[in-house]
Each structure stands twice: as structure tokens, then as C-alpha cells.
Design an enzyme around this catalytic site. Structure first.
Site, PDB file in Angstrom:
ATOM      1  N   GLU A 153      28.242 -18.243 -24.451  1.00 42.55           N
ATOM      2  CA  GLU A 153      27.828 -19.045 -25.617  1.00 42.55           C
ATOM      3  C   GLU A 153      28.237 -18.363 -26.921  1.00 42.55           C
ATOM      4  O   GLU A 153      27.408 -18.079 -27.787  1.00 42.55           O
ATOM      5  CB  GLU A 153      26.320 -19.323 -25.567  1.00 42.55           C
ATOM      6  CG  GLU A 153      25.958 -20.217 -24.394  1.00 42.55           C
ATOM      7  CD  GLU A 153      24.514 -20.726 -24.407  1.00 42.55           C
ATOM      8  OE1 GLU A 153      23.687 -20.139 -25.121  1.00 42.55           O
ATOM      9  OE2 GLU A 153      24.224 -21.713 -23.704  1.00 42.55           O
ATOM     10  N   GLU A 197      26.478 -23.790 -16.690  1.00 46.14           N
ATOM     11  CA  GLU A 197      25.016 -23.777 -16.815  1.00 46.14           C
ATOM     12  C   GLU A 197      24.540 -25.200 -17.024  1.00 46.14           C
ATOM     13  O   GLU A 197      25.123 -25.944 -17.818  1.00 46.14           O
ATOM     14  CB  GLU A 197      24.530 -22.969 -18.030  1.00 46.14           C
ATOM     15  CG  GLU A 197      24.658 -21.485 -17.914  1.00 46.14           C
ATOM     16  CD  GLU A 197      24.001 -20.743 -19.080  1.00 46.14           C
ATOM     17  OE1 GLU A 197      23.014 -21.253 -19.653  1.00 46.14           O
ATOM     18  OE2 GLU A 197      24.486 -19.659 -19.407  1.00 46.14           O
TER      19      GLU A 197
HETATM   20  C1  BGP Z   1      21.611 -20.399 -22.289  1.00 46.09           C
HETATM   21  C2  BGP Z   1      21.884 -18.983 -21.917  1.00 46.09           C
HETATM   22  C3  BGP Z   1      21.196 -18.522 -20.706  1.00 46.09           C
HETATM   23  C4  BGP Z   1      19.920 -19.240 -20.350  1.00 46.09           C
HETATM   24  C5  BGP Z   1      19.846 -20.681 -20.740  1.00 46.09           C
HETATM   25  C6  BGP Z   1      18.488 -21.318 -20.704  1.00 46.09           C
HETATM   26  O1  BGP Z   1      21.606 -20.490 -23.661  1.00 46.09           O
HETATM   27  O2  BGP Z   1      23.256 -18.729 -21.740  1.00 46.09           O
HETATM   28  O3  BGP Z   1      21.158 -17.137 -20.742  1.00 46.09           O
HETATM   29  O4  BGP Z   1      18.818 -18.501 -20.397  1.00 46.09           O
HETATM   30  O5  BGP Z   1      20.395 -20.930 -21.974  1.00 46.09           O
HETATM   31  O6  BGP Z   1      17.745 -20.944 -21.818  1.00 46.09           O
HETATM   32  P1  BGP Z   1      16.253 -20.426 -21.687  1.00 46.09           P
HETATM   33  O7  BGP Z   1      16.330 -19.255 -20.787  1.00 46.09           O
HETATM   34  O8  BGP Z   1      15.820 -20.042 -23.039  1.00 46.09           O
HETATM   35  O9  BGP Z   1      15.479 -21.534 -21.128  1.00 46.09           O
END
Ligand code: BGP
Length: 465
Positions: free
Chosen positions: A173, A362
Site C-alpha cells: 500500500e 488483499e
Molecule cells: C491493509 C493492510 C493490511 C491489513 C488490512 C486490513 O491496509 O495492508 O496490513 O491489516 O489493511 O486492515 P485492518 O487490519 O486495519 O483491519
């Protein structure tokens, strides 16, 4: 005739070192930026003192339990697992001349275990962390010395794992740095916008040099970038809202434009000019940027709306994208708006823009899963969420978009990034870990485990329209 997921489509899940490994001071690992943010990527910096505790220190103890976890991923039929290397395990301070052998050896063991089950590793070089020494001693990515130090790290791991890892990603990201500067580019809160853009430029140059190094060292590998794939919709069809939306989308996508097209786009040059920001950019920098990625990977969780009416926008700040909530969409327990069709739109948008293969690295639903009295976890809501998103991926494939694979976020419960919560669970596999750190860390299969197993076994045919 319904178009199906192509043969060889990669199925699996995605993890990040700092959200699963734990073992924060084992194997010679240095302290990372993530260790200094025990409350998550938006939280305050906490200098860690002996005796301090953070849920991330042990996390789900993947460092010691990975063989058991990989066996469960294999049972679901994974053909790919996205992991990240903790840079501070390899170069504890970030600027050593020689890597830490114990760190390298641990990832060797991890990749060997994956390959034993024919699970292809996809490795992110930097997922929301870097050695804290680089922040303390160099001022993070604001210092162009980091380009060289990152290249040293990237070349070290490419050389070491050249016959094991054929899929690489540069920075997780990369387009979040304006929103979380310490996590993204190692700059403290209170830094100026000009400082952030200069740091981003250094990181984009480093990304280009990593692409070049990967192509030299592992010619049969593919290396991609990784974008937060948020998509903005205009709140109304007023032309000013439509243009404001174009600008919002560009503020996220310009990183991809640089990484795919090899130069800062004209609209960003105008933005910098209008805001009195002058980037220091050398001819060597420009040459490095021309090493463009082989594919584009992205995360997808939500969309949001944009209005040119600043008073209305300020009143209605929505989810982490800070956009106005869409009145037509439902939200998760964490206020993230659920929009499966948005994924099809985004896939088409990125394909139209870049004409490079895409990888959804993701996607998923964070929820507070609660085991029933019999210990079972019926997470039907997660199944619906994922099914609906995958149905839209299939639509995009039918639209002609080239999609390499899908690794859903957190196939096993892990520590969330935003606020370091453990109650926000994404997994097909439940981990007995509670917010105060108690729990046996025992793993158990949720209902969605069997559902995903079926999806993979049928190469997506079991996904309902
Ligand atoms: C993205 C990241 C991850 C992950 C995901 C979910 O932004 O790359 O590392 O954690 O989001 O976010 P969260 O963990 O805050 O729910």
C-alpha cells in the site's frame, strides 16, 4: 456460456510479518517501526522499554507455529501464500553491511515449508514496517541514503531466495504514506506535505531499483507494486463533484502511474507546483523510475464518495479512506462499506489504465467472530462477503481483465493494522487469542474454512453469481 476463473489462477491468503510472526526480539531481529506503534499504524509512537507489552510482540506466534499453519493452508488447497519479510530481521538496524544470517535462515525454512506443499510464496519486501534505526539515525525515507540501503536489502533477499520465490511485491500500500507517514515513509507526525512527497519520491525510486535488481537476479520472477485499491465515486452527478472525484482517485493512483509508466504524471507536477512543492529529482532517479513493474497488485476493502462541497465533506467523514459514506451501501462492524461491484469496477479501471496483469492480494471482512457453545464458528457473513466479491472478480475476468490470482487478507486471524486489535478477525482459521494477550493460541477451523476449500477445489466454480 459463463466465463470461469482461468486455469492456473492462484488461490490463497495474505499475511504481513508484523501482524503474525511475534518473536519481536528473537533471531537477532532489530526493532521496527511497527514495534514502536503498539496501537497500530495511526497510533502514537511509543518508545519500547524492557517490560513493556504489546499484543504484536507475540501476535499469533507464527514464527514458531508456521508449520502447523501452513499445513492448514494446504488443507484448504492454497496454491499461493503472500507473506512479507521483516526487513529488521535481515538488517536489524537497516544499515549493516552484512545481513543477519538467523533472519535469512528463518525465511528459508518458511519458504521450504510452503514449497513442500506446492504453495507458491509471494513476498512483499516491506509491509508497513522498516528498521527503527533508519528512522532514528537517518530520518526515514526523507533521506535519499535509504534508497541505497533498501536496494542492498532487496538484492540480498533476491539473491538468497532466487530459486524459491518467483513472485515479489515492493512496498505494501505504497499510496498510504500521505495518511500514515511513519508507517509508510518513516516520517514523524507533524512533518510537512513537501517532506512526505520527497520521501515518497525516494521510495518510488527504490521501488524501481528493486524491479531492476529482481529482473537481473531472478529473470524468471515477476515483481509487482502494491496499491491500496480504494475507489472514489462522485456523491452526485454535479460536474464539480465528478472532477473532484477524478482528483481523489488520482491522489491514490499516481503511485501506480509512476510504477507502471515510469515517470511522475503531469497532473501531479501541477499539484506540486500549485502547492509550492519542489521535488529534488536527479537524472539517475528518472532512469530508476523507468524500471516498471510486471504486474499490479492491490488490496480491496471499500469504496467511498467525494463531494466538492467541503463543508459537507467535513461533516460526513466516513471510513479510513476519509470519504463521504455511500448511502446505498451497508458497512462492516468497523464502518468499512461493503461494495462487491466496486471490485469489478476497480479491476476494469486498473486494467484500462495500465494493461498489466492484476493480482488481488488483499480482500476480506473483519468481524468479531464468537465460538458457539460447541466451539464451532459459523461465519456465514464472511462466506457471503467473499462469495459476492469473487463473483465480481469472475465478472471482471469475463470483461477481459487479466487477473493472476486472489489472496484474501488474513486467512488465519491476526493482529489488525489500523488499531492493533485482535478482535477484528478475518480468518478461515480461528486463533484463541484475546485482547489482553490471554488465550491458548490454539487454531480451529471456522465454517468459512470448508467453504474456501470448496472454492479452490472447484477453481471458483462453486462461487454463486
Ligand atoms: C491493509 C493492510 C493490511 C491489513 C488490512 C486490513 O491496509 O495492508 O496490513 O491489516 O489493511 O486492515 P485492518 O487490519 O486495519 O483491519
Amino acid at each position: 456460456m459463463r466465463v470461469e476463473f482461468p486455469d492456473g489462477f492462484l488461490w490463497g491468503g495474505a499475511l504481513a510479518a508484523n501482524q503474525v510472526e511475534g518473536a519481536w526480539q528473537e533471531g537477532g531481529k532489530g526493532i521496527s517501526t511497527s514495534d514502536m506503534l503498539p496501537d497500530g499504524i495511526f497510533g502514537p509512537v511509543t518508545q519500547r522499554k524492557p517490560g513493556d507489552w504489546s499484543i504484536k510482540d507475540v501476535a499469533i506466534d507464527f514464527y514458531h507455529r508456521y508449520p502447523q499453519d501452513i499445513a492448514l493452508f494446504a488443507e484448504m488447497g492454497f496454491t499461493c501464500l503472500r507473506v512479507s519479510i521483516a526487513w529488521a530481521r535481515i538488517f536489524p538496524q537497516g544499515d549493516e553491511l552484512q545481513p543477519n544470517e538467523a533472519g535469512l535462515a528463518w525465511y528459508d525454512a518458511l519458504f521450504d515449508e510452503l514449497l513442500r506443499f506446492q504453495i507458491q510464496p509471494m513476498v512483499t519486501l516491506s509491509h508497513y514496517e522498516m528498521p527503527w534505526g533508519l528512522v532514528e539515525n537517518y530520518g526515514g525515507w526523507g533521506n535519499r541514503k535509504l534508497i541505497e540501503l533498501f536496494e542492498r536489502y532487496a538484492r540480498t533477499v533476491f539473491t538468497r531466495y532466487h530459486h524459491k520465490v518467483k513472485l515479489w511485491l515492493t512496498f505494501n500500500e505504497i499510496n498510504m504514506s500521505l495518511h500514515a507517514p511513519l508507517t509508510g515513509v518513516g516520517l514523524p507526525a507533524g512533518c510537512t506535505e513537501a517532506e512526505i512527497y520527497q520521501a515518497i519520491h525516494h521510495q518510488l525510486v527504490a521501488s524501481g531499483l528493486a524491479v531492476k535488481a529482481c529482473h537481473e537476479i531472478i529473470p524468471d520472477a515477476k515483481i509487482g507494486n502494491m496499491l491500496l485499491g480504494g475507489l472514489a465515486y462522485p456523491l452526485t452527478c454535479k460536474p464539480v463533484d465528478v472532477f473532484a472525484t477524478l482528483q481523489e482517485n488520482r491522489s491514490w493512483l499516481f503511485f501506480g502511474d509512476v510504477q507502471c509508466r515510469g515517470a511522475w504524471p503531469g497532473y501531479m507536477q501541477r499539484y506540486l507546483r500549485d502547492n509550492g512543492i519542489t521535488l529534488h529529482m536527479t537524472a539517475e532517479d528518472q532512469a530508476a523510475l523507468r524500471h516498471t513493474v510486471d504486474f499490479v497488485s492491490f488490496s480491496y476493502y471499500m469504496t467511498g464518495c467525494v463531494t466538492a462541497d467541503s463543508a459537507l465533506a467535513a461533516k460526513q467523514r466516513g471510513n479510513i479512506l476519509n470519504m463521504v459514506p455511500n448511502p446505498h451501501l451497508e458497512s462492516s462492524e468497523w464502518g468499512w462499506q461493503i461494495d462487491p461491484i466496486g471490485l469489478r469496477t476497480l479491476l476494469n479501471t486498473l486494467w484500462d489504465r495500465y494493461q498489466k496483469p492484476l493480482f488481488i492480494v488483499e480482500n476480506g471482512l473483519g468481524a468479531q467472530d464468537k465460538p458457539g457453545d460447541d466451539g464451532r464458528i459459523d461465519d456465514g457473513y464472511r462466506i457471503s462477503y467473499l462469495n459476492d466479491h469473487l463473483a465480481q472478480v469472475r465478472q471482471a475476468i469475463a470483461d477481459g481483465v487479466e487477473v493472476m490470482g486472489y489472496t484474501c487478507w488474513g486467512p488465519i486471524d491476526l493482529i489488525s493494522a489500523s488499531k492493533a486489535e485482535v478482535s477484528k478477525r478475518y480468518g478461515f482459521i480461528y486463533v484463541d487469542l484475546q485482547p489482553d494477550g490471554s488465550g491458548s493460541l490454539q487454531r480451529s477451523r471456522k465454517q468459512s474454512f470448508y467453504w474456501y476449500q470448496q472454492v479452490i477445489a472447484s477453481n471458483g466454480r462453486s462461487v454463486t453469481p
